[in-house]
Design a protein around this motif. Structure first.
Motif, short mmCIF file in Angstrom:
data_model
loop_
_atom_site.label_atom_id
_atom_site.label_comp_id
_atom_site.label_asym_id
_atom_site.label_seq_id
_atom_site.Cartn_x
_atom_site.Cartn_y
_atom_site.Cartn_z
N UNK A 94 -10.48 -1.19 1.27
CA UNK A 94 -10.23 0.21 1.60
C UNK A 94 -8.58 0.53 1.34
N UNK A 95 -7.87 -0.47 1.88
CA UNK A 95 -6.51 -0.51 1.76
C UNK A 95 -5.95 -0.20 0.23
N UNK A 96 -6.46 -1.07 -0.61
CA UNK A 96 -6.18 -1.05 -1.89
C UNK A 96 -6.45 0.18 -2.38
N UNK A 97 -7.81 0.81 -2.36
CA UNK A 97 -8.16 2.12 -2.67
C UNK A 97 -7.60 3.09 -2.24
N UNK A 98 -7.07 2.98 -0.96
CA UNK A 98 -6.24 4.09 -0.54
C UNK A 98 -4.99 4.20 -1.13
N UNK A 99 -4.54 2.96 -1.41
CA UNK A 99 -3.26 2.91 -2.29
C UNK A 99 -3.34 3.54 -3.67
N UNK A 100 -4.52 3.29 -4.36
CA UNK A 100 -4.88 3.75 -5.78
C UNK A 100 -4.49 5.32 -5.62
N UNK A 101 -5.29 5.89 -4.58
CA UNK A 101 -4.95 7.42 -4.56
C UNK A 101 -3.61 7.89 -4.54
N UNK A 102 -2.74 7.13 -4.33
CA UNK A 102 -1.06 7.47 -4.33
C UNK A 102 -0.79 7.82 -5.72
N UNK A 103 -1.81 7.49 -6.89
CA UNK A 103 -1.23 7.82 -8.21
C UNK A 103 -1.39 9.32 -8.41
N UNK A 104 -1.94 10.23 -7.47
CA UNK A 104 -2.13 11.48 -7.80
C UNK A 104 -0.98 12.41 -7.25
N UNK A 105 0.11 12.29 -7.94
CA UNK A 105 1.25 12.69 -7.43
C UNK A 105 2.02 13.45 -8.62
N UNK A 106 2.23 14.83 -8.36
CA UNK A 106 2.63 15.72 -9.30
C UNK A 106 4.17 16.02 -9.22
N UNK A 107 4.73 15.27 -8.10
CA UNK A 107 6.08 15.15 -7.87
C UNK A 107 6.72 14.17 -8.55
N UNK A 108 6.30 12.98 -8.49
CA UNK A 108 7.07 11.77 -9.18
C UNK A 108 6.83 11.60 -10.45
N UNK A 109 5.65 12.24 -10.81
CA UNK A 109 5.27 11.87 -12.28
C UNK A 109 5.20 13.09 -13.09
N UNK A 110 5.47 13.06 -14.31
CA UNK A 110 5.62 14.25 -15.33
C UNK A 110 4.02 14.56 -15.61
N UNK A 111 3.18 13.54 -15.59
CA UNK A 111 1.78 13.79 -16.01
C UNK A 111 0.87 12.94 -15.10
N UNK A 112 -0.08 13.62 -14.68
CA UNK A 112 -1.14 13.01 -13.80
C UNK A 112 -2.36 12.73 -14.81
#
Length: 279
Positions: A94-112
């Motif tokens: 669950x911790x690893x999956x929670x971390x995967x969710x951190x990909x959804x970031x429109x601030x750090x990345x130009x494209x999600x």
């Protein structure tokens, strides 16, 4: 974590790509050039937002984007919960999956990219190099009374909910609190977003009280400050929270994906490598 020159240049370049107003850009550059030595990226972004509102009005509305990613991950919830329960260590998964969710970031990345996000779930095993941190995390949870989660993005908070479910199962005596953004900033999660996905089922939800894309202690509401002060164990999600919270003298665990050059170089890992570190 203080803002360095490479990060300052990156922040300015993003403004340059969005706006062509010379007065606005000059004011932004003045802030960067005259910034105090001890200031984090989220604090600078907060200052920029105030100036941008003066020139251009309200920021871009991420309401639809936030809802779409919350709905996407909610649609996956049943299957993900099954995968977690059937794994060898449900909390670690669950911790690893929670971390995967951190990909959804429109601030750090130009494209999600949704396909990239979904592809990350092909590997939900915790790496061997992280297991010592995980063991320390579990040991502290077993002795702690108050647990605090510092959240980051929408969509991600659905996976945080699954993680908190497993935390509650394994350590039922923990009193869990969650801090969310105090207003709309990028696609970060607010109280409204957390309530929409049911994040408060096993936790008390608290607003940071301010529209900053990170947990800056000096700017928090009194309730949020008290939650930080009272916490026996803190789990901080995302790059923004790491930048704002690390190095402030707080003992915390950090869970995030390395999405930009600053973090890739700091931890010497490939892009989108997941990190579970302790301070």
């Amino acid at each position: 974590m203080n803002l360095n020159e490479s990060c300052a240049k990156c922040i300015y370049d993003k403004q340059l790509a969005k706006y062509d107003d010379p007065e606005y850009l000059a004011e932004i550059k003045t802030i960067l050039d005259n910034r105090p030595e001890k200031i984090s990226s989220p604090e600078i972004v907060y200052k920029f937002d105030k100036i941008r509102e003066k020139y251009f009005g309200e920021a871009e509305d991420y309401t639809d984007i936030k809802r779409s990613y919350n709905d996407l991950v909610l649609s996956m919830e049943k299957d993900l919960r099954k995968r977690i329960s059937e794994s060898n260590d449900p909390l670690a998964t669950a911790l690893v999956m929670s971390r995967i969710g951190n990909y959804i970031d429109f601030g750090a990345m130009n494209t999600v990219d949704t396909d990239i996000f979904l592809g990350l779930f092909s590997d939900t095993e915790m790496r061997d190099d992280e297991k010592k941190v995980y063991e320390g995390f579990c040991k502290e949870c077993s002795k702690a009374k108050n647990f605090l989660l510092l959240t980051d993005n929408c969509g991600e908070v659905v996976l945080d909910k699954l993680m908190l479910e497993e935390l509650h199962k394994k350590y039922p005596k923990l009193e869990i609190k969650v801090i969310l953004r105090g207003g709309d900033v990028l696609n970060d999660a607010t109280l409204e977003d957390a309530e929409y996905v049911g994040l408060g089922e096993n936790a008390k939800l608290i607003s940071s009280g301010v529209k900053v894309p990170g947990t800056v202690y000096s700017m928090l509401s009194e309730e949020a400050k008290n939650a930080v002060d009272d916490a026996d164990i803190i789990l901080s999600k995302g790059q923004g929270n790491y930048e704002a919270f690390a190095g402030e003298g707080r003992h915390a665990f950090y869970l995030f994906l390395c999405k930009c050059d600053l973090f890739i170089n700091r931890f010497n890992v490939p892009k989108l490598t997941g990190m579970f570190v302790m301070e």
